[in-house]
Design an enzyme around this catalytic site. Sequence first.
Site, mmCIF file in Angstrom:
data_model
loop_
_atom_site.group_PDB
_atom_site.id
_atom_site.type_symbol
_atom_site.label_atom_id
_atom_site.label_comp_id
_atom_site.label_asym_id
_atom_site.label_seq_id
_atom_site.Cartn_x
_atom_site.Cartn_y
_atom_site.Cartn_z
ATOM 1 N N HIS A 107 -0.627 2.358 18.824
ATOM 2 C CA HIS A 107 0.573 2.340 17.983
ATOM 3 C C HIS A 107 1.191 3.739 17.894
ATOM 4 O O HIS A 107 2.410 3.900 18.055
ATOM 5 C CB HIS A 107 0.226 1.828 16.594
ATOM 6 C CG HIS A 107 1.351 1.944 15.606
ATOM 7 N ND1 HIS A 107 2.494 1.181 15.692
ATOM 8 C CD2 HIS A 107 1.511 2.756 14.517
ATOM 9 C CE1 HIS A 107 3.305 1.500 14.695
ATOM 10 N NE2 HIS A 107 2.738 2.461 13.975
ATOM 11 N N GLU A 167 -1.715 -4.867 9.505
ATOM 12 C CA GLU A 167 -2.755 -3.919 9.124
ATOM 13 C C GLU A 167 -3.917 -4.669 8.482
ATOM 14 O O GLU A 167 -3.826 -5.853 8.173
ATOM 15 C CB GLU A 167 -2.228 -2.879 8.129
ATOM 16 C CG GLU A 167 -1.088 -2.016 8.638
ATOM 17 C CD GLU A 167 -0.857 -0.786 7.767
ATOM 18 O OE1 GLU A 167 -1.800 -0.370 7.047
ATOM 19 O OE2 GLU A 167 0.265 -0.245 7.796
ATOM 20 N N GLN A 214 13.441 4.902 6.703
ATOM 21 C CA GLN A 214 12.372 5.834 7.067
ATOM 22 C C GLN A 214 12.864 6.910 8.028
ATOM 23 O O GLN A 214 12.497 8.084 7.903
ATOM 24 C CB GLN A 214 11.204 5.058 7.683
ATOM 25 C CG GLN A 214 10.003 5.925 8.034
ATOM 26 C CD GLN A 214 8.807 5.102 8.492
ATOM 27 O OE1 GLN A 214 8.808 3.872 8.386
ATOM 28 N NE2 GLN A 214 7.785 5.761 8.997
#
Length: 418
Positions: A134, A202, A241
């Site tokens: 990732h 997750e 973000q």
Amino acid sequence: MSWIPYDAATSDFPIQNIPFGVFSTAAEPTPRCATRIGDTVVDLSKLADLFTGPALSGSTSVFSQPTLNGFMALGKPAWKEARRVLQALFSGENPALKENEELKKAALFSVSDVSMHLFADIGDYTDFYSSKIHATNIGTMFRDPKNALLPNWLHIPVGYHGRASSVVISGTDVHRPCGQQRPDPEKPPVFGPCKLLDFEVEMGFVVGTGNELGSPMTIDKAGDNIFGMCLLNDWSARDIQKWEYVPLGPFLAKNFASTVSPWVVTMEALESFTVPNHPQDPAPLPYLKHDDAYNFDINLGCTIVPHDGSAKQVCATNFKHMYWTMKQQLVHHTISGCNVRTGDLMGSGTISGPTEDSYGSLLELCWKGTKPIDMGNGVVRKFLQDGDEVIMTGHCQGDGFRVGFGQCTGKILPAKQL
């Protein structure tokens, strides 16, 4: 085998599991502690007199509390004893519960007749960034593909402090967040609803027992402090973000909601699914180095139910792809002297595998919007739309049984009007 019926081939909650959670019923709305076997939820407060071992005797009032914190604070011997007692009570040979009709009526409930609650009083939430695949994908997208990983990544389990107050139980609707974005780098920022809303596959682990301020945990003992694991969807507002994260990392992009599954699966239940740790090169510093395997073969899936189409699984990945272990994450967290506490939640970071269909976020699956995902019948997705539901699942596959986590779900609602 158990006298409580379930389909061993498909149930996430066989006798080999014995997870812990918090529930209530319409007739008794006070939340209290429970376990689950098959589709039966078992009220532990009603079984208090059956826990007579040295670790739990005299402390069974913890099962009447509205969170697992009191039980978890008793420590690993109590966790193991509770699980052993419950497996014995559910086995076909033990009459203590099986033949007590009054107790069964008071303690056993169909899962369809209960409401689940957040399993712990989560004082603090930390999210790590521990999947090398990732991190490499993100670095490739936004930086130099030849130097996708930042210089510190292979040396420390990178993490940041999240927002515990917005950790919510599976099934909670999530409003699209608002914030500043800067879609045109040549113009000033704008304010409005997030346009690039994403999920993150997750897993979380729950701190069972903590440490004193100024006294770091050590790598050889850290496993004794980890109670168990749950599924975690750490929703992300990618456009917010991108504008806000320099220099201190995510803020509004990550603080609006993090969804967890309702059942915590103990580390003891996961022991038989241990796999070798990910090779680490360079070798970590001595305080992070451990040779015992503490990685787990947990199959993870993510399905989108679009508001304008049919459900489709868009990701199938596995927890075993994690580079840093939970022991390393916990020890690094405390090495400064930071005290972690019972009920604290630690997120793994997005879990991505080596193939495109195993990437753990839409940002990767659609490669920053350049590869729309075909949902069928002309429906496509780059990022989540209002009305879309995200369903995450996870399980370990045994020989004729599975140890699973159930579902972690959430539906996106429109941003609230200001």
